[in-house]
Design an enzyme around this catalytic site. Structure first.
Site, PDB file in Angstrom:
ATOM      1  N   GLU A  76       0.823  -1.218   0.000  1.00 41.13           N
ATOM      2  CA  GLU A  76       0.000   0.000   0.000  1.00 41.13           C
ATOM      3  C   GLU A  76       0.852   1.261   0.000  1.00 41.13           C
ATOM      4  O   GLU A  76       1.631   1.488   0.935  1.00 41.13           O
ATOM      5  CB  GLU A  76      -0.936  -0.004   1.231  1.00 41.13           C
ATOM      6  CG  GLU A  76      -1.903   1.163   1.193  1.00 41.13           C
ATOM      7  CD  GLU A  76      -2.965   1.127   2.287  1.00 41.13           C
ATOM      8  OE1 GLU A  76      -3.332   0.029   2.741  1.00 41.13           O
ATOM      9  OE2 GLU A  76      -3.406   2.223   2.690  1.00 41.13           O
ATOM     10  N   LYS A 259      -7.993  -0.353  11.156  1.00 36.89           N
ATOM     11  CA  LYS A 259      -7.340  -0.759   9.901  1.00 36.89           C
ATOM     12  C   LYS A 259      -6.079   0.091   9.690  1.00 36.89           C
ATOM     13  O   LYS A 259      -5.041  -0.405   9.240  1.00 36.89           O
ATOM     14  CB  LYS A 259      -8.332  -0.602   8.747  1.00 36.89           C
ATOM     15  CG  LYS A 259      -7.913  -1.265   7.458  1.00 36.89           C
ATOM     16  CD  LYS A 259      -7.005  -0.411   6.607  1.00 36.89           C
ATOM     17  CE  LYS A 259      -6.604  -1.100   5.316  1.00 36.89           C
ATOM     18  NZ  LYS A 259      -5.674  -0.286   4.517  1.00 36.89           N
ATOM     19  N   ASP A 275       2.928 -14.590  10.960  1.00 39.83           N
ATOM     20  CA  ASP A 275       1.581 -14.939  10.515  1.00 39.83           C
ATOM     21  C   ASP A 275       0.695 -13.702  10.717  1.00 39.83           C
ATOM     22  O   ASP A 275       0.223 -13.424  11.822  1.00 39.83           O
ATOM     23  CB  ASP A 275       1.109 -16.128  11.370  1.00 39.83           C
ATOM     24  CG  ASP A 275      -0.313 -16.553  11.064  1.00 39.83           C
ATOM     25  OD1 ASP A 275      -1.043 -15.783  10.434  1.00 39.83           O
ATOM     26  OD2 ASP A 275      -0.687 -17.655  11.494  1.00 39.83           O
ATOM     27  N   HIS A 376      -2.251  11.331  -0.429  1.00 40.31           N
ATOM     28  CA  HIS A 376      -1.888  10.184  -1.263  1.00 40.31           C
ATOM     29  C   HIS A 376      -1.502  10.636  -2.672  1.00 40.31           C
ATOM     30  O   HIS A 376      -0.534  10.153  -3.244  1.00 40.31           O
ATOM     31  CB  HIS A 376      -3.069   9.204  -1.379  1.00 40.31           C
ATOM     32  CG  HIS A 376      -3.213   8.326  -0.170  1.00 40.31           C
ATOM     33  ND1 HIS A 376      -3.890   7.148  -0.205  1.00 40.31           N
ATOM     34  CD2 HIS A 376      -2.766   8.470   1.081  1.00 40.31           C
ATOM     35  CE1 HIS A 376      -3.853   6.593   1.000  1.00 40.31           C
ATOM     36  NE2 HIS A 376      -3.180   7.388   1.791  1.00 40.31           N
TER      37      HIS A 376
HETATM   38  C1  MEV Z   1      -6.134   3.597   4.921  1.00 38.16           C
HETATM   39  O1  MEV Z   1      -5.371   2.458   4.543  1.00 38.16           O
HETATM   40  C2  MEV Z   1      -6.223   3.717   6.427  1.00 38.16           C
HETATM   41  C3  MEV Z   1      -7.110   4.860   6.941  1.00 38.16           C
HETATM   42  O2  MEV Z   1      -8.403   4.715   6.391  1.00 38.16           O
HETATM   43  C4  MEV Z   1      -7.139   4.765   8.439  1.00 38.16           C
HETATM   44  C5  MEV Z   1      -8.120   5.691   9.108  1.00 38.16           C
HETATM   45  O3  MEV Z   1      -9.139   6.037   8.496  1.00 38.16           O
HETATM   46  O4  MEV Z   1      -7.854   6.058  10.270  1.00 38.16           O
HETATM   47  C6  MEV Z   1      -6.578   6.180   6.475  1.00 38.16           C
END
Ligand code: MEV
Length: 440
Positions: A76, A259, A275, A376
């Site tokens: 990513e 995430k 893992d 990004h």
């Molecule tokens: C993207 O890979 C992760 C985010 O969505 C985490 C978040 O929203 O805090 C940017």
């Protein structure tokens, strides 16, 4: 020049010159993948290929007063850059504090069906009175584990759903290993032994990824260090705290918040040959352990010694290891461990927790300020300009043009570079298109 402005070879040279990697390790990094076909074939079934994932370095993460360069494997874009940005804020604020608590013991269950509630106490007494014998069984069957002082640390007997199931839970210490295979093997051996003692046939013997041990990471931030061109540090800090509160109150936000944490943690786990599914599963179980899915970290505005601070805290399980079959076979993880330079597994877990926290900080700051997409796009345009072969001040110029172009591909960056050079009367880069490059 900044680390990210160097070419991959210059970065490896830098690692070698600064003593972060030996000459041999820098060479091995260049030669990756280290995995040979015969080894890959021995690792999984029906092997037909080997996939490469880029390894990036999170430079200068301060944890417990020591500075680390952390290898991260991820597909990513922006993850490594985000971690570096978070680590920079952490450095400006005295670094991250990390600790593990309680000591990691892996739970493994030997589960029985239809054990009448009326007899469970009696069975529990029998099992617990055989603890010494069970340890003897372990010593005979798993001598290496015993030699390394690993093995059964504790035991309990618990009903599940009012006796629908009844299980004997073992708590197993596996030292520097992640320990899943050890826990499964040991529980299977003990299941056979208990069958002979109780006269009951177990349904299953299997580890649980519900790990209670957690890495606790904390970071106290002076809001001034969060200031952007547009906003004061306090405004940004307040928005980060508000985003954190939103995640606490809304589980559909908490999962995305988490995430973002896993972006960093899983990249570390993967680079070190672990893992990643176990890391994910245990993290999400931990997040929901009180019955409602929660964020693994919180950010709060607090007063400390008459000063206002933004206080970030993270707690999550970190079921990773430093030794094991995959780590040895893959080759790259041992190399990554050497670059990381953690003295033992516990130090490594503490660093991974800190990565999760700074990764989260970077994501929240980005969301609270310019927005994720804007950041990004900037980063991607910069990477594409470099990949197209832009040099020196060309990088900034091609990046700027890419920012405003709807098609962001290496090919497009090459066309822009060739136009730029033509404008300057320099040579054209038009023929250097890379085949098979991706589209957005
Ligand atoms: C993207 O890979 C992760 C985010 O969505 C985490 C978040 O929203 O805090 C940017």
């Amino acid at each position: 020049m900044k680390f990210y402005e160097l070419t991959p070879q210059q970065r490896r040279d830098f690692l070698e010159q600064e003593g972060y990697a030996t000459h041999n390790d820098a060479r091995l990094l260049r030669l990756t993948p280290l995995l040979r076909e015969y080894a890959a074939d021995g690792m999984i079934e029906n092997q037909v290929g080997i996939m490469g994932i880029p390894i990036g370095l999170l430079m200068g993460l301060e944890v417990n007063g020591k500075t680390y360069n952390v290898p991260m494997a991820t597909e990513e874009p922006s993850v490594v850059a985000g971690a570096c940005a978070g680590a920079k804020i952490a450095r400006e604020n005295g670094g991250v504090d990390s600790a593990l608590w309680p000591v990691r013991v892996i739970p493994a269950d030997i589960v029985f069906q239809k054990v009448p509630v009326s007899r469970q106490e009696e069975y529990a007494k029998i099992v617990l009175s055989h603890k010494k014998d069970m340890i003897q069984v372990m010593k005979e069957n798993m001598p290496t584990l015993t030699r390394h002082n690993g093995g059964i640390e504790g035991m309990s007997c618990d009903p599940v759903a009012r006796g629908k199931f009844w299980k004997v839970r073992l708590w197993i210490w596996t030292g520097q290993a992640m320990g899943a295979n050890i826990a499964n093997r040991l529980s299977e051996i003990e299941a056979k032994y208990l069958e002979s003692v109780l006269g009951l046939k177990p349904l299953a013997a299997i580890l649980s990824n519900a790990e209670l041990e957690a890495v606790w990471s904390g970071l106290k931030i002076d809001p001034d260090t969060l200031a952007t061109k547009e906003e004061s540090g306090m405004e940004v800090a307040q928005k980060i705290a508000a985003l954190s509160q939103w995640a606490e109150l809304d589980d559909t936000r908490a999962v995305t918040h988490n995430k973002g944490i896993m972006n960093g943690v899983v990249a570390c786990a993967l680079a070190n040959g672990n893992d990643t599914r176990a890391v994910e599963a245990s993290a999400h179980w931990y997040a929901a352990r009180w019955g409602r899915y929660k964020p693994l970290s919180t950010w709060k505005i607090e007063e400390e010694n008459g000063k206002t601070i933004l206080h970030g805290k993270l707690a999550m399980p970190m079921p990773v290891g430093r030794i094991g079959f995959s780590i040895k076979t893959l080759g790259t993880p041992e190399l990554c461990q050497r670059i990381l330079g953690a003295a033992d597994l516990w130090e490594m877990q503490e660093v991974f927790g800190a990565v999760g926290l700074v990764q989260n900080l970077a994501a929240l700051k980005s969301i609270a300020t310019e927005g994720i997409v804007e950041g990004h796009v900037k980063l991607r345009s910069y990477n594409l300009a470099r990949a197209a072969g832009a040099q020196g001040d060309e990088i900034a110029k091609v990046t700027e043009r890419m920012l405003h172009h709807p098609k962001r591909t290496v090919r497009q960056a090459e066309i822009m570079l060739s136009h730029l050079r033509a404008e300057k009367g320099g040579e054209s880069a038009g023929d250097s298109e890379k085949e098979g490059e991706e589209d957005e």
